[in-house]
Every structure is written in C-alpha cells, then in structure tokens.
Design a protein around this motif. Structure first.
Motif, PDB file in Angstrom:
ATOM      1  N   VAL A 116       0.827  -1.206   0.000  1.00 51.90           N
ATOM      2  CA  VAL A 116       0.000   0.000   0.000  1.00 51.90           C
ATOM      3  C   VAL A 116       0.865   1.261   0.000  1.00 51.90           C
ATOM      4  O   VAL A 116       0.497   2.281  -0.593  1.00 51.90           O
ATOM      5  CB  VAL A 116      -0.969  -0.018   1.209  1.00 51.90           C
ATOM      6  CG1 VAL A 116      -1.734   1.283   1.302  1.00 51.90           C
ATOM      7  CG2 VAL A 116      -1.932  -1.182   1.082  1.00 51.90           C
ATOM      8  N   ALA A 117       2.055   1.163   0.639  1.00 54.41           N
ATOM      9  CA  ALA A 117       2.947   2.326   0.699  1.00 54.41           C
ATOM     10  C   ALA A 117       3.323   2.805  -0.700  1.00 54.41           C
ATOM     11  O   ALA A 117       3.515   4.000  -0.935  1.00 54.41           O
ATOM     12  CB  ALA A 117       4.210   1.981   1.487  1.00 54.41           C
ATOM     13  N   LEU A 118       3.419   1.845  -1.636  1.00 55.61           N
ATOM     14  CA  LEU A 118       3.732   2.220  -3.014  1.00 55.61           C
ATOM     15  C   LEU A 118       2.686   3.197  -3.540  1.00 55.61           C
ATOM     16  O   LEU A 118       3.004   4.194  -4.190  1.00 55.61           O
ATOM     17  CB  LEU A 118       3.775   0.978  -3.908  1.00 55.61           C
ATOM     18  CG  LEU A 118       4.977   0.072  -3.734  1.00 55.61           C
ATOM     19  CD1 LEU A 118       4.843  -1.146  -4.631  1.00 55.61           C
ATOM     20  CD2 LEU A 118       6.260   0.818  -4.055  1.00 55.61           C
ATOM     21  N   SER A 123       0.715   8.846  -4.936  1.00 54.64           N
ATOM     22  CA  SER A 123      -0.312   9.882  -5.004  1.00 54.64           C
ATOM     23  C   SER A 123       0.244  11.271  -4.703  1.00 54.64           C
ATOM     24  O   SER A 123      -0.508  12.230  -4.591  1.00 54.64           O
ATOM     25  CB  SER A 123      -1.475   9.545  -4.070  1.00 54.64           C
ATOM     26  OG  SER A 123      -1.030   9.476  -2.750  1.00 54.64           O
ATOM     27  N   PHE A 124       1.565  11.371  -4.578  1.00 57.89           N
ATOM     28  CA  PHE A 124       2.153  12.693  -4.397  1.00 57.89           C
ATOM     29  C   PHE A 124       2.108  13.448  -5.720  1.00 57.89           C
ATOM     30  O   PHE A 124       2.451  12.901  -6.748  1.00 57.89           O
ATOM     31  CB  PHE A 124       3.598  12.563  -3.917  1.00 57.89           C
ATOM     32  CG  PHE A 124       4.089  13.778  -3.225  1.00 57.89           C
ATOM     33  CD1 PHE A 124       3.939  13.923  -1.860  1.00 57.89           C
ATOM     34  CD2 PHE A 124       4.661  14.815  -3.945  1.00 57.89           C
ATOM     35  CE1 PHE A 124       4.374  15.062  -1.216  1.00 57.89           C
ATOM     36  CE2 PHE A 124       5.080  15.963  -3.309  1.00 57.89           C
ATOM     37  CZ  PHE A 124       4.937  16.089  -1.939  1.00 57.89           C
TER      38      PHE A 124
ATOM     39  N   MET B  22      10.950   3.793  -5.134  1.00 60.12           N
ATOM     40  CA  MET B  22       9.945   4.791  -4.764  1.00 60.12           C
ATOM     41  C   MET B  22      10.490   5.712  -3.683  1.00 60.12           C
ATOM     42  O   MET B  22      10.209   6.911  -3.664  1.00 60.12           O
ATOM     43  CB  MET B  22       8.713   4.041  -4.256  1.00 60.12           C
ATOM     44  CG  MET B  22       7.393   4.551  -4.701  1.00 60.12           C
ATOM     45  SD  MET B  22       7.272   4.909  -6.423  1.00 60.12           S
ATOM     46  CE  MET B  22       5.581   5.364  -6.499  1.00 60.12           C
ATOM     47  N   PHE B  23      11.275   5.134  -2.766  1.00 63.48           N
ATOM     48  CA  PHE B  23      11.818   5.926  -1.670  1.00 63.48           C
ATOM     49  C   PHE B  23      12.775   6.981  -2.215  1.00 63.48           C
ATOM     50  O   PHE B  23      12.682   8.162  -1.878  1.00 63.48           O
ATOM     51  CB  PHE B  23      12.534   5.009  -0.672  1.00 63.48           C
ATOM     52  CG  PHE B  23      12.992   5.732   0.558  1.00 63.48           C
ATOM     53  CD1 PHE B  23      12.094   6.006   1.585  1.00 63.48           C
ATOM     54  CD2 PHE B  23      14.305   6.162   0.687  1.00 63.48           C
ATOM     55  CE1 PHE B  23      12.506   6.688   2.714  1.00 63.48           C
ATOM     56  CE2 PHE B  23      14.725   6.850   1.809  1.00 63.48           C
ATOM     57  CZ  PHE B  23      13.816   7.117   2.824  1.00 63.48           C
ATOM     58  N   LEU B 281      -9.305   6.694   1.578  1.00 65.79           N
ATOM     59  CA  LEU B 281     -10.619   6.179   1.200  1.00 65.79           C
ATOM     60  C   LEU B 281     -10.471   4.927   0.333  1.00 65.79           C
ATOM     61  O   LEU B 281     -11.172   3.927   0.509  1.00 65.79           O
ATOM     62  CB  LEU B 281     -11.377   7.258   0.426  1.00 65.79           C
ATOM     63  CG  LEU B 281     -12.846   7.024   0.164  1.00 65.79           C
ATOM     64  CD1 LEU B 281     -13.652   7.363   1.394  1.00 65.79           C
ATOM     65  CD2 LEU B 281     -13.303   7.871  -1.023  1.00 65.79           C
ATOM     66  N   TYR B 282      -9.519   4.995  -0.602  1.00 64.19           N
ATOM     67  CA  TYR B 282      -9.284   3.863  -1.493  1.00 64.19           C
ATOM     68  C   TYR B 282      -8.812   2.644  -0.712  1.00 64.19           C
ATOM     69  O   TYR B 282      -9.315   1.536  -0.900  1.00 64.19           O
ATOM     70  CB  TYR B 282      -8.250   4.234  -2.555  1.00 64.19           C
ATOM     71  CG  TYR B 282      -7.730   3.039  -3.304  1.00 64.19           C
ATOM     72  CD1 TYR B 282      -8.503   2.433  -4.275  1.00 64.19           C
ATOM     73  CD2 TYR B 282      -6.488   2.494  -3.009  1.00 64.19           C
ATOM     74  CE1 TYR B 282      -8.051   1.313  -4.938  1.00 64.19           C
ATOM     75  CE2 TYR B 282      -6.029   1.379  -3.666  1.00 64.19           C
ATOM     76  CZ  TYR B 282      -6.806   0.791  -4.633  1.00 64.19           C
ATOM     77  OH  TYR B 282      -6.360  -0.324  -5.278  1.00 64.19           O
ATOM     78  N   VAL B 283      -7.833   2.863   0.181  1.00 62.02           N
ATOM     79  CA  VAL B 283      -7.292   1.745   0.945  1.00 62.02           C
ATOM     80  C   VAL B 283      -8.392   1.097   1.768  1.00 62.02           C
ATOM     81  O   VAL B 283      -8.505  -0.133   1.847  1.00 62.02           O
ATOM     82  CB  VAL B 283      -6.141   2.230   1.857  1.00 62.02           C
ATOM     83  CG1 VAL B 283      -5.728   1.142   2.822  1.00 62.02           C
ATOM     84  CG2 VAL B 283      -4.955   2.655   1.004  1.00 62.02           C
ATOM     85  N   TRP B 284      -9.246   1.937   2.342  1.00 62.89           N
ATOM     86  CA  TRP B 284     -10.385   1.406   3.095  1.00 62.89           C
ATOM     87  C   TRP B 284     -11.285   0.597   2.163  1.00 62.89           C
ATOM     88  O   TRP B 284     -11.769  -0.471   2.524  1.00 62.89           O
ATOM     89  CB  TRP B 284     -11.141   2.581   3.719  1.00 62.89           C
ATOM     90  CG  TRP B 284     -12.382   2.174   4.436  1.00 62.89           C
ATOM     91  CD1 TRP B 284     -12.459   1.532   5.634  1.00 62.89           C
ATOM     92  CD2 TRP B 284     -13.726   2.372   3.991  1.00 62.89           C
ATOM     93  NE1 TRP B 284     -13.769   1.323   5.966  1.00 62.89           N
ATOM     94  CE2 TRP B 284     -14.562   1.829   4.986  1.00 62.89           C
ATOM     95  CE3 TRP B 284     -14.290   2.972   2.857  1.00 62.89           C
ATOM     96  CZ2 TRP B 284     -15.958   1.856   4.868  1.00 62.89           C
ATOM     97  CZ3 TRP B 284     -15.670   2.998   2.747  1.00 62.89           C
ATOM     98  CH2 TRP B 284     -16.491   2.453   3.735  1.00 62.89           C
ATOM     99  N   GLY B 285     -11.447   1.095   0.955  1.00 56.01           N
ATOM    100  CA  GLY B 285     -12.301   0.410  -0.012  1.00 56.01           C
ATOM    101  C   GLY B 285     -11.781  -0.963  -0.407  1.00 56.01           C
ATOM    102  O   GLY B 285     -12.532  -1.938  -0.397  1.00 56.01           O
TER     103      GLY B 285
END
Lengths: 282, 293
Positions: A116-118, A123-124, B22-23, B281-285
């Motif tokens: 999920v962190a990805l 979303s930045f 990503m980091f 909201l998406y993650v909750w979804g």
C-alpha cells in the motif's frame, strides 16, 4: 425505502421505439465526445486553407507534413522518445516483477504495508516531485542526462508494474504449480513453465500501460532533460504554442500512430480484466 | 521453521526493489520539499536558495503555508481545483457507467462497437487530446461552425471550467470504463435475470442491484481518478481559464514564472494532503474486498 416516483416522462420509456431512439442518441453523443476531437485534428492535418465557418477545409495540402518532416527536431525527439520509453519498461520489469511475485507468493513481514505504501508515494503530486527530484539529480549529475530522463519517467510506472502483475501471479492456480512439482519439475522449472506463462498477460498489460505513461510523460522530462533531451510530447508543447494549427495536427497524428498500432495489438488483452484485477476489483 | 525464515528474507529483498526506487525517487524528494517548505533552506541547492520571497528559519515554521493560504488567488485556485475534481469524478462515473453498461447489456453489435471505441483515449497522449479539444470546441472551432450553420449561438466552454472538466473526463474514461466494466462482468447473471423476470425496469435494476454490488470498483475509480485529477497538469495548462488555475498549473507558475520554489513546494504538500485523504478512502475500499498479507 424511498417510493419510486412515477414521473410524467415515464410513458416515453415504455415505448420500445422511443427507448431504442434514446439509446442511439446516447451512443451517438458518446461517440461524438470520444472521437470528434480526433477527427477534427485529422482534418486540420491535411488542411491548407480552412476558414470559419466552413465545416471542411477549403483547400487541402500536404505541405505541413513536408514542413514537419523537414524540421530537424522531429527525428531527434522521436529518437529520444523511442530510446527512453522502452528502456523505462525494461527497467521497471527488473525492479518490479520480482517484487510482484513476492507480494503474491511469499510471506514476509510488512507485506501489506509495503504494497500500500507504493500507492501512498504514488499519489504525491507530480510537479512537486519533479522540482525536488531535479535538485537531487542536479547534485548527482543527472540533469540533461539520458538516465535522468529514464528515472524520472520510471516514477510513474512503478505502481502499475507492481500491482497488475501481482494480481496476475495471484490468478495462477496453485494446483497447477503443485501438479507440475509432483511430476518432478524443480521450483525454477515450475516458475518458467507454469507460473510465468500464465501470469504473462497481466505483465503485458502492465507493460503497455507503462510504455504509454513513459511515452506520454512531458513535465518531468522537460524539468530533468532540458535543454538537450526533448521527447516528442515535450516538442509538442512548443509546437502547439508557436505554430499554426496544421503543424500541431500533423505532429499529433505522427505521435499517435505508434500508440494506435499498440492499441490494435493490445485491445483484446486490455479488455480481459487484468488491469481491473491489479487495482483490486474482484 | 528454517524455510519460513528464508521465505521472509527473500520476500523482503524482492519487495525492497520497487519500495527503494519509490523511496529514492519520491519519498526522499518529497521529504526534502517538506523541510524546505517549513523554512529550512539548504544553502547547497541553488534551485531552492535563489528563489524569491524565501522564508528562512532554523526552527520549523508554517509561515509559507500561512502566506499562501491567506492569498485570495491561492484560495481561488484551491476552490477551482476542488470544484473541477468533484465534477470531473462525478462525470467520469456517469459516462464510464454509461459505456460499461452499454458494453455489458447493450444489444450485441452496439456493445461491440462501444467496446472498440472507449479505449482510444488511453492511447492518445494527453497533450494531443487537449489540442484536439481546442480545434473542436474552441471559439471558431468545428462545433462553433456547425452551430453557426444551424443558427445557434455558441460560446466556447474551452477556456472555462467546463473545458478542463471535459478534457479530464475524456482522458480518464478508458481506465474508469475498464474497471467498472470488469466489476459488471463479475455480477451474478442470475440475479439480474431474476429481477428482470419479475418485471423490474432497467433503472430499478440499476439502482437496486447493479450499483450496490458494484460499489467497490466505483470507489476505486472515484479514488484513482480523483487523485489523478487533483494533481493534473497538461489538460488544465492548455484548457481552462488563465486565472484562477488548477493547483498543478499554479505550482508550475510559482516555480517558473514567479521564481518562488518554496510556494510551489508548499502547494505540492497541500495537494498531497488532499490526495492522501482520497487515498485513505481507497485503501479502506480495497481492504474490504481483498486481503494482502
């Protein structure tokens, strides 16, 4: 529960012919919305003289095609576009596909968090990232550099290339793998002969999306690649701003052709649900 | 138990690759930006330290945000951004559903025709789409000419809010329709048939059966399009009004035209906060439909 109110217009919907007519109006409106912008552009590309309010050009010519083809920047930009976007896809394979397999098949701590962190990182807002990335790249000597452009385009494809293939690996039935193992195949053979071929469509879908995203990227490429590296979309920005309509139109068609070829090739596979699976539908 | 240790180690190593990428490419730059927007100006970074209207402080300060948010221009930009995002997402759902329903339930030939059309915007670079919109809907564009012949007056929507919304809806449609359509494909056919047999009309089937069962894809589409629209640049840069602007374009102006990198970065942070709310909201979804780990 709310009672359904019978409106006066309902009788209209009860007549099958009316209903069919309404359906066709809807379809035509959607067709217009989807296609008409592109059709107008095609007309402009072959227009020599097109004065308002004529619905078709008064005179046609190919002179703007000639102009675009003899503009030295086109070849250079095309070369940059076609040498960056595919490399972005290859690099994304190397980075993301092993991870997709791990997310699907292996148990390790923090799995859901990383997955999920990805998305959180993704979303930045892009431009904020590009500004900061540019200053980092400046320190690392990646400004105006081929690899700098590849890396900045890579940002937009990591989530796609991880999530969709993860769902693809999820969709490979474990029984098939176990059956192959029972008949004497070693784990590596199982992966190459069973798992990978079955997950391949989802990898293809992710690759198509990644290619499109990299090919389409202009903002980051402009910030990082300037002044030497201008891809086709970057060139398009300056053409739209500085030249008459037909130039932008001709260029648009040229820029769309590779993608539309890809569309013909990829249509079936894109429509088969792999994309949706990657984003958690079902 | 040795095996599960090995598995965890291999899993972590493999998953670390995209996470690390990503980091380095997003989280680290974003963190640098956050510190900068809080008043810490790195001297060795010319892109930051040569900006105008710099707020420099040795302790974190919200001064940049305060100045930014109290500006009526920025307030207008944010209002416009939220309005556009709201309308765009609603329209994407509306049009996306129309297309997906046509494909799923429309008469055979029609469904096939729609199916082969709706993917096209995905393959057309956004900058071209925006340009095409100008040639069609712009003042003295094709639609203007058509309506002129019919005798209807036309005021081009292209440099107003509707222009941005139309462009964004167009470019997001394939993604939305694909996802909504996949959700519809998964619907139990028997339930729809049963409702139809018992005389329910199309609209009530839609409202009572299809929409509730297709809630997850709907939320996913809303969240992803929302995040993407919030930070969008190309469409609002080429279409829509000169002022106010979507925040994506405002960021670029702060950085380029105004030479205020701190303001640009702070705007990015504000946008990120909004996007993060949608992301939550998406993650909750999805956590309701699928468990990973």
């Amino acid at each position: 529960m709310q009672p359904v109110r019978r409106l006066e217009a309902v009788w209209f919907m009860r007549v099958p012919q009316m209903r069919r007519a309404l359906l066709w109006i809807l379809v035509l409106a959607l067709g217009f919305f989807l296609l008409m912008p592109l059709l107008t552009l095609v007309l402009w590309a072959f227009a020599d003289v097109w004065r308002y309010p004529s619905l078709l050009p008064q005179m046609y010519s190919l002179k703007w095609w000639n102009w675009v083809f003899h503009n030295g920047n086109l070849g250079k930009s095309a070369l940059w576009s076609f040498t960056t976007a595919p490399v972005v896809v290859l690099l994304a394979w190397v980075i993301c596909l092993p991870a997709a397999y791990a997310f699907s098949r292996l148990n390790f701590p923090g799995k859901r968090f990383f997955f999920v962190a990805l998305l959180a990182a993704d979303s930045f807002p892009r431009f904020g990232i590009y500004i900061s990335v540019a200053t980092l790249f400046f320190q690392w000597g990646l400004i105006g550099n081929y690899w700098g452009v590849v890396l900045v385009q890579l940002i937009n494809v990591i989530v796609t290339m991880t999530w969709i293939p993860t769902a693809g690996f999820d969709g490979v039935p474990r029984e098939l793998e176990e059956a192959a193992r029972d008949s004497g195949a070693n784990p590596l053979q199982v992966f190459w002969r069973v798992t990978l071929p079955l997950a391949l469509p989802s990898i293809l879908v992710a690759s198509i999306l990644a290619f499109l995203s990299a090919f389409d990227e202009a903002q980051g490429t402009l910030v990082v690649g300037a002044p030497d590296i201008t891809t086709l979309p970057v060139l398009m920005y300056s053409l739209v701003a500085n030249y008459p309509e037909p130039v932008g139109a001709v260029f648009s068609i040229l820029l769309s052709i590779p993608n539309l070829l890809l569309l013909i090739f990829a249509r079936r596979i894109l429509l088969s649900g792999y994309l949706a699976a990657g984003f958690g539908v079902r | 138990m040795k095996n599960s240790w090995r598995e965890a180690l291999i899993g972590l190593c493999l998953a670390a690759l995209p996470v690390a990428a990503m980091f380095v490419l997003v989280v680290l730059p974003a963190f640098e930006g956050l510190r900068f927007s809080l008043g810490y100006v790195p001297g060795d970074n010319p892109a930051y330290s040569t900006g105008s209207h710099l707020v420099t402080s040795s302790t974190p300060t919200l001064e940049v945000y305060r100045t930014l948010l109290s500006s009526p221009f920025v307030q207008a930009d944010l209002r416009l951004t939220l309005t556009v995002t709201l309308f765009t997402v609603l329209l994407i759902l509306l049009v996306g559903y129309s297309l997906a329903l046509l494909v799923r339930f429309g008469p055979g030939r029609l469904g096939a025709a729609v199916r082969s059309l709706y993917l096209i915007p995905m393959f057309v670079p956004v900058v071209i789409a925006a340009y095409a919109f100008i040639t069609l809907y712009g003042s003295r564009g094709w639609l203007d000419a058509l309506l002129h012949h019919v005798g209807i007056g036309y005021r081009s929507p292209i440099y107003g809010i509707p222009g941005i919304v139309m462009g964004l809806v167009w470019s997001h449609l394939p993604f939305a329709t694909l996802l909504l359509g996949s959700g519809l494909d998964a619907l139990p056919e028997e339930q729809v048939e049963a409702a139809r047999d018992s005389g329910a009309g199309f609209l009530s089937i839609l409202w009572r059966i299809i929409l509730p069962l297709n809630l997850t894809p709907t939320m996913i589409v809303a969240a992803f399009s929302g995040i993407s629209v919030l930070g969008s640049y190309t469409v609002p840069a080429l279409l829509g009004p000169n002022a106010p602007q979507m925040v994506g374009v405002a960021m670029e102006q702060y950085f380029g035209a105004y030479r205020q990198p701190q303001g640009a970065v702070a705007l990015a942070m504000i946008t990120f906060a909004l996007a993060a709310a949608i992301g939550a909201l998406y993650v909750w979804g999805i956590s309701r439909t699928r468990r990973h780990g």
